[in-house]
Design a protein around this motif. Structure first.
Motif, PDB file in Angstrom:
ATOM      1  N   GLU A 204      36.912  62.759  46.214  1.00  0.00           N
ATOM      2  CA  GLU A 204      37.775  61.449  46.611  1.00  0.00           C
ATOM      3  C   GLU A 204      37.029  60.201  46.869  1.00  0.00           C
ATOM      4  O   GLU A 204      36.820  59.307  45.885  1.00  0.00           O
ATOM      5  CB  GLU A 204      39.392  61.620  46.949  1.00  0.00           C
ATOM      6  CG  GLU A 204      39.585  62.590  46.273  1.00  0.00           C
ATOM      7  CD  GLU A 204      40.522  61.922  45.223  1.00  0.00           C
ATOM      8  OE1 GLU A 204      40.158  61.070  44.999  1.00  0.00           O
ATOM      9  OE2 GLU A 204      41.259  63.213  44.028  1.00  0.00           O
ATOM     10  N   ALA A 205      36.415  60.608  49.073  1.00  0.00           N
ATOM     11  CA  ALA A 205      35.643  59.096  48.215  1.00  0.00           C
ATOM     12  C   ALA A 205      34.367  58.881  48.238  1.00  0.00           C
ATOM     13  O   ALA A 205      33.975  57.401  47.916  1.00  0.00           O
ATOM     14  CB  ALA A 205      35.327  59.583  50.565  1.00  0.00           C
ATOM     15  N   LYS A 206      34.038  60.143  47.253  1.00  0.00           N
ATOM     16  CA  LYS A 206      32.325  59.954  46.623  1.00  0.00           C
ATOM     17  C   LYS A 206      32.917  58.961  45.637  1.00  0.00           C
ATOM     18  O   LYS A 206      31.992  58.237  45.142  1.00  0.00           O
ATOM     19  CB  LYS A 206      31.574  60.822  46.534  1.00  0.00           C
ATOM     20  CG  LYS A 206      29.679  60.883  45.797  1.00  0.00           C
ATOM     21  CD  LYS A 206      29.512  62.279  46.115  1.00  0.00           C
ATOM     22  CE  LYS A 206      28.125  62.119  45.863  1.00  0.00           C
ATOM     23  NZ  LYS A 206      27.346  62.910  45.289  1.00  0.00           N
ATOM     24  N   ARG A 207      33.975  59.002  44.640  1.00  0.00           N
ATOM     25  CA  ARG A 207      33.835  59.094  43.481  1.00  0.00           C
ATOM     26  C   ARG A 207      34.579  56.643  43.660  1.00  0.00           C
ATOM     27  O   ARG A 207      34.581  56.471  42.593  1.00  0.00           O
ATOM     28  CB  ARG A 207      34.510  59.425  42.852  1.00  0.00           C
ATOM     29  CG  ARG A 207      36.235  59.312  42.709  1.00  0.00           C
ATOM     30  CD  ARG A 207      36.499  61.189  41.729  1.00  0.00           C
ATOM     31  NE  ARG A 207      38.232  61.250  42.240  1.00  0.00           N
ATOM     32  CZ  ARG A 207      38.919  60.766  41.417  1.00  0.00           C
ATOM     33  NH1 ARG A 207      38.536  60.174  40.220  1.00  0.00           N
ATOM     34  NH2 ARG A 207      39.827  60.341  41.171  1.00  0.00           N
ATOM     35  N   CYS A 208      34.949  56.948  44.718  1.00  0.00           N
ATOM     36  CA  CYS A 208      35.778  55.668  44.967  1.00  0.00           C
ATOM     37  C   CYS A 208      34.313  54.259  44.754  1.00  0.00           C
ATOM     38  O   CYS A 208      33.195  54.534  45.714  1.00  0.00           O
ATOM     39  CB  CYS A 208      36.823  55.615  46.732  1.00  0.00           C
ATOM     40  SG  CYS A 208      37.094  54.313  46.695  1.00  0.00           S
ATOM     41  N   SER A 209      35.082  52.968  43.979  1.00  0.00           N
ATOM     42  CA  SER A 209      33.790  52.122  43.421  1.00  0.00           C
ATOM     43  C   SER A 209      33.137  51.281  44.576  1.00  0.00           C
ATOM     44  O   SER A 209      32.528  50.945  44.778  1.00  0.00           O
ATOM     45  CB  SER A 209      33.418  52.299  42.254  1.00  0.00           C
ATOM     46  OG  SER A 209      34.973  51.919  41.863  1.00  0.00           O
TER      47      SER A 209
ATOM     48  N   GLY B  77      47.675  71.490  54.849  1.00  0.00           N
ATOM     49  CA  GLY B  77      47.578  71.339  53.780  1.00  0.00           C
ATOM     50  C   GLY B  77      46.190  70.707  54.148  1.00  0.00           C
ATOM     51  O   GLY B  77      46.211  69.662  54.883  1.00  0.00           O
ATOM     52  N   SER B  78      45.260  70.509  52.773  1.00  0.00           N
ATOM     53  CA  SER B  78      45.037  69.039  52.339  1.00  0.00           C
ATOM     54  C   SER B  78      45.453  68.315  51.980  1.00  0.00           C
ATOM     55  O   SER B  78      46.637  68.296  50.977  1.00  0.00           O
ATOM     56  CB  SER B  78      43.693  70.380  51.049  1.00  0.00           C
ATOM     57  OG  SER B  78      42.949  68.916  50.489  1.00  0.00           O
ATOM     58  N   HIS B  79      44.531  67.580  52.675  1.00  0.00           N
ATOM     59  CA  HIS B  79      45.867  66.051  52.005  1.00  0.00           C
ATOM     60  C   HIS B  79      45.480  65.895  50.531  1.00  0.00           C
ATOM     61  O   HIS B  79      47.519  64.949  50.293  1.00  0.00           O
ATOM     62  CB  HIS B  79      44.527  64.973  52.764  1.00  0.00           C
ATOM     63  CG  HIS B  79      45.133  63.768  52.288  1.00  0.00           C
ATOM     64  ND1 HIS B  79      45.982  62.880  53.235  1.00  0.00           N
ATOM     65  CD2 HIS B  79      44.314  62.536  51.754  1.00  0.00           C
ATOM     66  CE1 HIS B  79      45.918  62.008  53.107  1.00  0.00           C
ATOM     67  NE2 HIS B  79      45.085  61.157  52.145  1.00  0.00           N
ATOM     68  N   HIS B  80      44.514  66.047  50.100  1.00  0.00           N
ATOM     69  CA  HIS B  80      45.246  66.010  48.542  1.00  0.00           C
ATOM     70  C   HIS B  80      45.208  67.510  47.158  1.00  0.00           C
ATOM     71  O   HIS B  80      46.273  66.702  46.496  1.00  0.00           O
ATOM     72  CB  HIS B  80      43.909  65.901  47.848  1.00  0.00           C
ATOM     73  CG  HIS B  80      42.770  64.437  48.356  1.00  0.00           C
ATOM     74  ND1 HIS B  80      43.000  63.475  47.943  1.00  0.00           N
ATOM     75  CD2 HIS B  80      41.901  64.466  49.474  1.00  0.00           C
ATOM     76  CE1 HIS B  80      42.133  61.810  48.919  1.00  0.00           C
ATOM     77  NE2 HIS B  80      41.651  62.669  49.100  1.00  0.00           N
ATOM     78  N   ARG B  81      45.583  68.008  48.478  1.00  0.00           N
ATOM     79  CA  ARG B  81      46.205  69.926  48.155  1.00  0.00           C
ATOM     80  C   ARG B  81      46.949  69.870  48.655  1.00  0.00           C
ATOM     81  O   ARG B  81      46.488  71.137  49.268  1.00  0.00           O
ATOM     82  CB  ARG B  81      45.124  70.319  46.967  1.00  0.00           C
ATOM     83  CG  ARG B  81      44.587  69.944  46.061  1.00  0.00           C
ATOM     84  CD  ARG B  81      43.520  70.629  45.073  1.00  0.00           C
ATOM     85  NE  ARG B  81      42.294  70.849  45.648  1.00  0.00           N
ATOM     86  CZ  ARG B  81      41.791  72.044  45.606  1.00  0.00           C
ATOM     87  NH1 ARG B  81      42.047  72.674  44.735  1.00  0.00           N
ATOM     88  NH2 ARG B  81      40.396  72.262  46.549  1.00  0.00           N
ATOM     89  N   PRO B  82      48.465  69.417  48.851  1.00  0.00           N
ATOM     90  CA  PRO B  82      48.987  69.657  50.174  1.00  0.00           C
ATOM     91  C   PRO B  82      49.399  71.721  50.028  1.00  0.00           C
ATOM     92  O   PRO B  82      49.256  72.457  50.842  1.00  0.00           O
ATOM     93  CB  PRO B  82      50.491  69.657  49.921  1.00  0.00           C
ATOM     94  CG  PRO B  82      50.010  68.157  49.177  1.00  0.00           C
ATOM     95  CD  PRO B  82      49.183  68.437  48.791  1.00  0.00           C
ATOM     96  N   TYR B  83      49.155  71.935  48.512  1.00  0.00           N
ATOM     97  CA  TYR B  83      49.510  73.793  48.207  1.00  0.00           C
ATOM     98  C   TYR B  83      48.448  74.152  48.730  1.00  0.00           C
ATOM     99  O   TYR B  83      48.599  75.913  49.212  1.00  0.00           O
ATOM    100  CB  TYR B  83      50.072  73.816  47.219  1.00  0.00           C
ATOM    101  CG  TYR B  83      48.715  73.239  46.175  1.00  0.00           C
ATOM    102  CD1 TYR B  83      47.765  74.185  45.822  1.00  0.00           C
ATOM    103  CD2 TYR B  83      49.164  71.948  45.298  1.00  0.00           C
ATOM    104  CE1 TYR B  83      47.049  73.114  44.423  1.00  0.00           C
ATOM    105  CE2 TYR B  83      48.437  71.777  44.327  1.00  0.00           C
ATOM    106  CZ  TYR B  83      46.875  72.259  44.180  1.00  0.00           C
ATOM    107  OH  TYR B  83      46.326  71.972  43.390  1.00  0.00           O
ATOM    108  N   MET B  84      47.302  74.076  48.636  1.00  0.00           N
ATOM    109  CA  MET B  84      46.161  74.190  49.654  1.00  0.00           C
ATOM    110  C   MET B  84      46.170  74.250  51.131  1.00  0.00           C
ATOM    111  O   MET B  84      45.822  73.275  51.726  1.00  0.00           O
ATOM    112  CB  MET B  84      44.508  74.037  48.659  1.00  0.00           C
ATOM    113  CG  MET B  84      43.613  74.647  48.968  1.00  0.00           C
ATOM    114  SD  MET B  84      43.021  75.983  48.085  1.00  0.00           S
ATOM    115  CE  MET B  84      43.442  75.248  46.330  1.00  0.00           C
TER     116      MET B  84
END
Length: 831
Positions: A792-797, A758-765
């Motif tokens: 996730e990468a874009k919102r990382c400051s 699945g998606s790295h951040h949402r494995p159920y997807m």
């Protein structure tokens, strides 16, 4: 009875009618176990030995291999059965010298000039009738014409009147009564089999002895206001026990007493950010938000992310009765929501039983402890806009931005303090969770030539209240479609491939019946499912069609609309195609979009298996009305009269959608070559890449992330799709085994998009191409795994090398999925 369920070519069921497949006649001896459970019935008998648990479900299966000679026999049988496109059905009473028995052991003999069909004759059959298979660009043939003529609007009305005669929430006796009614009706209407498939799942219900409420208390602790637990009945007669009081399923039980209440607009992620930027904290406080503009469960999840203590949701008249302030009429004099209307619904954000993630809720399975389930952890409740007014008028703090103001006659304030010192708000939720059975009703129409290929119709059956729109408008339409299929069967027609009619249980809770079914039959559907055609609700208005579908279904949908009469010729349209294409499509300017999202039961099919799937309904004109939910949604006012008196009085739009739905499945079940165009897939993949460039191109370039490899693999897919179509176009004849090969290539194409991790951040997807917005499950995304990682990468400051590594990894997974799809279209020797 279960022995009659679908099976591949070598297994007949007891019966009845005869199928002539000239010029080859076959002698077959088959022994059938009468007690085989459904899961074994989807597998060749020689491959499945089973034992039975005390409950009757299959306790285990053992797989054994065919001997080479048996494999050769299967090929011979396949060639024989597929030899001729024209089949003559002979009534059982006309047969001579055929040996048949009704015991678990069946002997069938065929002789020159005589055929003993493997199908069972149905009561009321009309004897001999000849049907010609569809050919060329006609995907529907005489059966399609007969289907359109057979379906009747008045029958749909009758079915809807029955379905809405009582509430039928999942896990209740009323829901089971309707499941048993459908099963009995489908048996009587001639399907090869209809059965209930139960799953024991964790459902959340209100505590009837202690209903959920919101209180407003003065400085002395005296209750000044208590929220209603039920709508005001229009006829003055109290609702019966089939209607649940106000609740949001899967809200945990809990009580919050606070003098802090924060208004967070629609409860979207960006709304919580705006509140924080205004200097108001929601941490440890109660928040109030409007329904609409997104999935209610995401609103609760956002409140939980920002550490709120609890959340109250309400239906604001700006969205549900925009004429309220001017004194406009509400239901029953219009379709606008009355002030006492309370929207119910589930707030769980994963599909399926939360105690058995990733595997079906069968007897004896391990269940996660409650604290480990991915379900809401803060109390949540729903109130009417009459009751919300009592809370909002008592809020203090700064005024909200103009765009946040609703339709109530009150100054909308952000809080957090109440206007009166010492006053408090109390939220009390007493929901209970129990393991209870939910029931899928599965109807089976066995294919004559490829019974191990399944076209699946789906609609959930349960409703929070009467459900005249959601879901019963679609359930009633499906019931008429099944009746019409049964009539065609009685006249001697039978599809090339098998058709499943699925009435899902506990759909409102989070597609539970569907998810558990797909989890149980996962490997079967990976190999055998052709498509899943889902209609959640047929009607919320009657302006124009809204259709979302994976690209492989675009072709059959378009062709089916051209064969479907327009619902109202008086509007100037002769066919549904003309109505759909020539009338304004404000809901979706594109004819068909890919925004499958997680709106309905199609989600488990495309997410877990990658089965081509569709979702459609009659929608509003969004240039005339600005709403995100239809006004009566999930309230007690969503009753039969709303449909009969306001939305579709003659049921003409139900009928048009039903005919379209029926033709789509018939075309997929009866055409020799599946009506799927891989070049439609190319259009979608090009869109996927261009949207990634548009939304994230600058930031990716700054981080050294290149989309050229993704573009290249899409180019390879495009070449493969063109070559496949060219090969198909140049064929002058298609032998049965070649047809099987070409169809398998098409069937497997979109299934390549699923990725086990699945998606790295949402494995159920699991689907790497089609998915949902990470902040709103009602919104669809292309490339969800990549977009999750980019978000996730874009919102990382801070410097975030690991986040950008995840982006690159997800891009590689997506490339591999598209490359695998390209390879399915190629002949192995040409690789």
């Amino acid at each position: 009875m279960l022995s009659k369920l679908l099976s591949p070519i070598t297994r007949p069921h007891e019966g009845g009618r005869s199928l002539q497949a000239n010029p080859i006649y076959i002698y077959i001896y088959i022994s059938v176990r009468a007690t085989r459970p459904p899961v074994c019935s989807l597998i060749p008998p020689a491959l499945c030995h089973h034992t039975m648990s005390p409950s009757g479900r299959g306790a285990g299966m053992k797989m054994v291999a065919y001997a080479p000679c048996v494999g050769f026999l299967l090929v011979a049988l396949l060639l024989a059965v597929l030899q001729s496109p024209v089949f003559t059905v002979v009534a059982a009473s006309d047969q001579k010298d055929c040996t048949t028995t009704t015991s678990s052991s069946i002997t069938i003999e065929s002789q020159p000039g005589l055929s003993c069909n493997l199908d069972q004759v149905k009561p009321g059959g009309s004897g001999q009738e000849t049907w010609t298979r569809p050919s060329g660009s006609d995907y529907f043939g005489p059966a399609g014409e007969a289907m359109v003529q057979e379906m009747k609007a008045e029958n749909i009305e009758t079915y809807l009147r029955y379905l809405t005669s009582q509430g039928h929430m999942a896990g209740t006796k009323q829901d089971l009564e309707q499941a048993e009614y459908l099963k009995k009706m489908w048996e009587e209407q001639g399907l090869d089999q209809a059965f209930l498939q139960p799953y024991n799942v964790e459902l959340s219900h209100p505590d009837l002895a202690r209903p959920n409420k919101v209180f407003l208390m003065d400085e002395a602790g005296q209750v000044k206001f208590t929220s209603s637990v039920m709508e005001e009945p229009l006829d003055g007669v109290p609702y019966d026990d089939s209607i649940p009081p106000a609740f949001l399923a899967y809200s945990p039980a809990g009580t919050i007493v606070t003098d802090k209440l924060v208004y967070v607009n629609y409860g979207l992620y960006e709304d919580f950010l705006t509140v924080a930027q205004a200097g108001v904290s929601v941490e440890g406080r109660l928040v109030i938000a409007k329904f609409g503009r997104g999935f209610r469960g995401d609103k609760v999840l956002n409140a939980q992310r920002f550490k709120a203590a609890g959340i109250i949701l309400y239906t604001d008249p700006r969205d549900y009765h925009p004429e309220w302030q001017s004194g406009g009429a509400a239901y029953p004099n219009s379709f606008w929501l009355p002030g006492s209307g309370i929207q119910r619904g589930s707030i769980v954000w994963h599909d399926g039983d939360p105690t058995t993630p990733g595997y079906p809720s069968l007897d004896g399975v391990y269940r996660l402890p409650e604290e480990q389930t991915d379900t809401p952890k803060i109390p949540a409740h729903t109130v009417s806009y009459n009751d919300a007014l009592k809370l909002l008028v008592n809020m203090g703090g700064q005024e909200v931005p103009e765009a946040w103001r609703g339709g109530l006659n009150v100054t909308y304030r952000m809080g957090p303090s109440l206007a009166r010192r010492g006053w408090q708000v109390k939220l009390e939720v007493n929901n209970v969770k129990r393991i209870v059975p939910t029931y899928n009703v599965i109807g089976v129409l066995r294919g004559s030539e490829e019974p191990d290929r399944y076209v699946i119709y789906g609609n959930h059956r349960d409703s929070w209240t009467f459900g005249s729109c959601d879901p019963s408008s679609a359930t009633a339409t499906m019931m008429e479609m099944v009746r019409s299929y049964g009539t065609l069967l009685a006249r001697g027609w039978r599809p090339r491939r098998s058709i499943l009619f699925c009435s899902w249980g506990a759909g409102e809770y989070g597609f539970f019946g569907t998810t558990e079914f797909v989890e149980e039959y996962l490997k079967v559907f990976e190999a055998r499912a052709v498509a899943h055609l889902n209609v959640d609700l047929a009607i919320i208005h009657t302006y124009n069609l809204l259709v979302s579908a994976t690209p492989l279904l675009h072709k059959v949908i378009e062709e089916a609309t051209k064969k479907t009469p327009a619902p109202e010729p008086g509007l100037g349209y002769e066919t549904l195609w003309e109505h759909w294409t020539q009338r304004l499509r404000a809901a979706s300017p594109e004819l068909m979009d890919y925004s499958l999202a997680s709106l309905s039961e199609h989600s488990p099919f495309y997410q877990m298996v990658g089965v081509p799937t569709s979702y459609m309904l009659w929608e509003i004109n969004f240039e005339e009305y600005d709403w995100s939910d239809y006004p009566l949604y999930h309230t007690t006012f969503e009753d039969f009269d709303a449909m009969k008196n306001l939305l579709d009085p003659e049921f003409l739009y139900h009928l048009a959608l039903g005919r379209l739905w029926a033709l789509m499945g018939l075309g997929l079940a009866d055409s020799q070559i599946l009506p799927m165009d891989p070049e439609d897939e190319t259009v979608m993949l090009r869109k996927l890449v261009s949207e990634l460039r548009e939304d994230y191109g600058d930031v990716m370039q700054a981080e050294g992330v290149n989309l050229d490899p993704l573009e290249a693999v899409v180019g390879r897919f495009e070449e493969a799709a063109r070559a496949f179509n060219a090969k198909l176009h140049n064929l002058t004849a298609v032998p049965p085994l070649l047809a099987r090969q070409l169809n398998d290539q098409l069937m497997l194409l979109e299934k390549c998009y699923t990725h086990g991790e699945g998606s790295h951040h949402r494995p159920y997807m699991k689907n790497m191409v089609f998915g949902t917005d990470n902040l709103n499950q009602y919104g669809g995304w292309l490339a969800p795994g990549v977009r999750d990682a980019l978000w996730e990468a874009k919102r990382c400051s801070a410097p975030c090398p690991q986040e950008w590594q995840v982006v690159q990894q997800q891009l590689s997974v997506l490339q591999a999925a598209i490359n695998a799809a390209a390879l399915t279209l190629k002949d192995i020797q040409l690789m």
